[in-house]
Design an enzyme around this catalytic site. Structure first.
Site, PDB file in Angstrom:
ATOM      1  N   GLY A  61      42.071  34.958  34.318  1.00 31.09           N
ATOM      2  CA  GLY A  61      43.019  35.881  33.726  1.00 31.09           C
ATOM      3  C   GLY A  61      43.000  37.207  34.471  1.00 31.09           C
ATOM      4  N   CYS A  62      44.061  37.974  34.296  1.00 33.12           N
ATOM      5  CA  CYS A  62      44.167  39.238  35.033  1.00 33.12           C
ATOM      6  C   CYS A  62      43.111  40.237  34.579  1.00 33.12           C
ATOM      7  CB  CYS A  62      45.578  39.816  34.917  1.00 33.12           C
ATOM      8  SG  CYS A  62      46.198  39.920  33.222  1.00 33.12           S
ATOM      9  N   TYR A  63      42.939  40.395  33.260  1.00 37.58           N
ATOM     10  CA  TYR A  63      41.886  41.300  32.787  1.00 37.58           C
ATOM     11  C   TYR A  63      40.508  40.823  33.224  1.00 37.58           C
ATOM     12  CZ  TYR A  63      45.180  43.737  29.586  1.00 37.58           C
ATOM     13  OH  TYR A  63      46.198  44.473  29.039  1.00 37.58           O
TER      14      TYR A  63
ATOM     15  N   THR B 147      39.629  39.230  35.807  1.00 36.50           N
ATOM     16  CA  THR B 147      39.429  39.560  37.220  1.00 36.50           C
ATOM     17  C   THR B 147      38.985  41.003  37.372  1.00 36.50           C
ATOM     18  OG1 THR B 147      41.058  37.934  37.970  1.00 36.50           O
ATOM     19  CG2 THR B 147      40.607  39.778  39.444  1.00 36.50           C
ATOM     20  N   ALA B 148      39.726  41.908  36.743  1.00 35.04           N
ATOM     21  CA  ALA B 148      39.430  43.333  36.900  1.00 35.04           C
ATOM     22  C   ALA B 148      38.066  43.683  36.300  1.00 35.04           C
ATOM     23  CB  ALA B 148      40.530  44.167  36.251  1.00 35.04           C
TER      24      ALA B 148
END
Lengths: 345, 345, 345, 345
Positions: free
Chosen positions: D145-147, D149-150
């Site tokens: 997921g994008c979150y 990853t960050a």
């Protein structure tokens, strides 16, 4: 004396802004607040900015719900106002934020809206010559479109003073609230931010015949309008950049004569501010206010007059113009309930 | 009775917003309006949104120019207020939007501001327990910082009711007007739009000791605050996301007990709106208003209480808080001149 | 074969974008990277987006630093290029992103820039008739201004095919990076967001004579241009809305004939995309790419042709146009190193 | 050797970005491009930024349409990937941008997604210890997921080096493309611009169990995560602000030891840039790139480590991570087709 008002279409952007202004209007008491698909929800869940009315439950829009008020604001899709007008009777002041009663020419209505023309009501732009007289005491008001408000106020003094030829080019940028609360892909935040794009190019926008009507009436001759609206990455505001070829005698008379025409047209207008030379309108400077900023320049090389105006499309462009016209109609002080100072930065 | 007010620092964002609010305050007459490098210019050229005062020429900020008013608002860089306070005398109500008199601990002041501590004035956050009593009749007010306003109102009921441990994590996003009108490269529009970035990370922001002070006072014990401010691509608004570990007894008592603590803390507060369950604060919903939106959630897996608030950093976060505190100090109705409804969308 | 390039003015927006493109250009090796006041700093601290060159230290811009490269890109304030051109010699390809060598008419230069005319170089807009031939093998290139790129590509096929009268009205919206990295109050994020405002109204913008030059050359007669640039709340992008009265024979020939003229002008252009009927250009769709979106409409009521284009002002409008022209001059494939697809949403 | 790829879900934001990257990938040939309700439309009408593929007609997503490619990217709503995986067979590399195969714990899947767990695939975050080995040669990849990853890249070196306690607080701001192209009122541009607001507060966001999984695996103990996502007024980008209490020995060792742990974890990572001291991540600086910016600070007063990262949610956060993982799986150079430099300003 307190005026009791109802607002139909309170879940949309125009309805929400109308309520915001009415809540700070000292002569008004808010009665029915109605909606269509949001009926039954609290206003706070639909218009979270209206803290003062957050717990009010939205009624269902109907003639019965709206009856018994001194003033009814209609912020409905076009085509619905005529029926309410018939049912509410002439003792109620109806302020229609929709398009139904703006146009005088049935053919123009039918061409741009594809339905039968409902009629023509007094036009709620008090700054136009003769408009206040017509509005005073009226019980029906057609609130102008947001673009026509901005463009007409940018241009009419030039046409009234016969400074320019009757062939106008308008490019206007609008914040995306102008498109309303419709769920369309190109209005999503991710697609709007960073994006400028035009729509209705080539004369297709429904505000075109309203522009032609306003300017032609003032000019006393048929004015053509090349109108290109564009969507700008901001929630609110319209910047209208308008130009027309200067008539030879106006070009010869020079910029001061043009400025004089505007200064005299707007000398007593509380909501139109002709900016000092060198300062240009900005949509941010009128955010949330009923003020219109106007500025002009003569381009000697191109032989054109350039007129620029900035308004908040939801305030002066819709709800503010509506409240201002109500004030005029009821004989109240025209500025009542209307902020003049923008929320900036 | 009309109160005559002066505004020093009228060319900045805080000064401009103060004037916007005062212009719609029915109990106020605006006297001196002063600035530093913009002195001699019209207000309209510096604050184009203030249409009502556009032709007013900015005076030069000085004790002489400010003398003779009932109330003086100072929107100046820190370090300048003490001198004006000495010269103006105690019969003038001074409302300081700057930091000089916010902190009680001289050591904290010196560490974060690098200069000598000027003193401590009554703190202009009327919602804090005991604050109204202290403000009433006072002639000196220290307006809270914008972040401390948002964070303190998000968290203090939890600390007051001893629901959470004294170790708080705060991440707050602010619109770029919070950085003031300073000409710095990273504040240029081209660099701000599309950008979220933190600053003052690791405890370095000057609002940190103010947060520690407020929460420790309410909690009755030393509260540590891990505070990370971030710059968000919007002109105004603060969203403060705060959390702390729930004490075992609060975790056991469950979410309803937490909500009850907040509901009772804010039951009579005109400007704090505890949102209904499921609705979350949004900076857009409070734009231009003095309203604070607050919402809370219990995270059982992480064992934490999450408290979120939204304010307009220039309104409730600065100028609105200042006017509200002035109203309290002068015994005026607290809501006078203060919009409760946001300019949205 | 690898071409060794230098970039002068690497701390500005145009210089940064030039480096971004060159870093993905397979035929290029980056040599000197220089700046003025930022000399001695790392590129990463000034252009944090250039991760691949973050540790490179900026040199001081000077003829000595730039000498010995095959290609030198100049992204400097106007008035500085001539001196470098003299010192670098004719074996170096100089690609000037500044204005100095764009205009052919010394009088126009002097009127708009107030200094002596430096000369005229081959004009880096390969899409113009005859331009590729002139650029091929040249060692001097004047990169067009960002507005002239957008406007010329929107209009020139209409002028080339004599479809419109030589009197053009242009309103263009630009992202604020177009104003460069100058520290001015009106470019601050807090003032830019939510704001549309015009500048240089009435013919004052320095790109006006360049527009007149381009269109007049293509039309074979003097074209007047009423040009109003506006600042839009976005970092990048230009949307140019252009219109002119259709000649009677073109109006009679109808919209298909107009479309045919555009389709044939752009049939083989890799970077110009004439959109299918009904789709309109958007600045977001070309973000970071060298693509130009173009669309046209005939307005029969107003008798005008409306031509709209969208470009990224920093890519096709500056750095992309520069790299494209370098490719042509050096005989490299024209698309090398140039993205065609936008970063959207 | 050229790899033939298909993209399913090409009308959404993730699918569009995947195509943008693949179009500049030198080792790839684009085969089927499919969608659901947009099937039959041109790609140019749905993804106007993809100029190179504008005339391609979208196929209908089906196993038959996707069969026969070397690689299939799935950018579909969750719950649909398992069926395609069964039908495509194990000789096809399937890169799933959806959530279906990310979680290892069936109970966590069922709690957060409310359906049966489909299984677990190699996790496409090559920077995690051991991930490259697992991805190499695999024919199934679950893109994070994008979150996650960050957040994972901001925090994992601290957990791997046992610098912090297993109790993490994360507040992350995301551009609105992170919510996808769903037509919801709160995602309209007019409501998004100027607005910061949280959602899924209190542990409800579906990325929470993925965060817990990643950090717990690295830490070797159960890590709790208090995760608050917020929606920010920008199209793209995630800024993740993460913090945890420092273990006493790490606090004693001081900031240099922490920096050393991060420097060594990221020494050979092409896409993670640990910024020099004093510089902070910004979402704008990574726009359109596969780069992650990371920075850390020790707050001695609060006793916490603050770790901040910035990614483009659609590039490194989704499509870039997917292409990077494909490169690893196929044994291609990991950077192929992946921009490292952001489109800034």
């Amino acid at each position: 004396m307190t005026v009791r008002v109802a607002v139909a279409g309170a879940s949309g952007y125009a309805g929400g802004e109308t309520l915001r202004l009415l809540l700070s209007h000292p002569g008004v008491e808010i009665g029915a607040v109605t909606a269509h698909s949001s009926a039954g929800r609290t206003l706070g869940s639909v218009q979270p900015q209206l803290a003062e009315l957050a717990d009010r439950v939205l009624g269902k829009t109907s003639a019965a719900a709206l009856r018994g008020h001194d003033v009814v604001f209609l912020a409905l899709p076009h085509g619905q106002s005529a029926a309410y007008a018939r049912e509410l009777g002439s003792e109620t002041l109806i302020v229609d934020c929709g398009a139904d009663f703006r146009l005088r020419d049935p053919a123009a209505w039918e061409r741009f809206y594809g339905s039968e023309h409902a009629g023509t009501w007094p036009y709620g732009l008090p700054e136009l010559p003769g408009a206040r007289e017509e509005l005073k005491g009226s019980t029906r008001i057609a609130v102008p479109g947001c673009y026509p408000t901005a463009v007409t106020l940018a241009l009419f003094p030039a046409h009234a003073a016969r400074l320019v030829e009757p062939e106008v080019v308008v490019v206007a940028a609008s914040g995306t609230s102008g498109a309303g609360r419709a769920l369309e892909s190109h209005l999503l935040g991710a697609e709007v931010m960073g994006s400028m794009s035009p729509y209705g190019v080539g004369g297709g926008h429904r505000h075109t015949p309203e522009l032609v009507q306003n300017l032609s009436l003032v000019a006393g001759e048929r004015v053509t309008v090349s109108f290109t609206p564009t969507l700008a990455p901001m929630p609110r505001g319209i910047l209208a950049t308008c130009s027309a070829r200067l008539r030879p005698e106006a070009l010869a008379a020079g910029p001061d004569a043009v400025r004089e025409a505007y200064a005299s047209a707007y000398a007593d207008e509380p909501f139109v501010r002709l900016l000092p030379p060198g300062q240009w309108p900005s949509t941010a400077a009128v955010l949330g206010s009923n003020t219109v900023q106007v500025q002009i320049a003569v381009d000697p090389d191109a032989g054109r007059l350039v007129c620029v105006s900035a308004v908040d499309n939801l305030t002066k462009g819709t709800a503010g113009g509506a409240v201002q016209s109500m004030n005029v109609a009821l004989g109240l002080p025209e500025r009542l309930g209307l902020p003049m100072n923008g929320v900036t930065p």
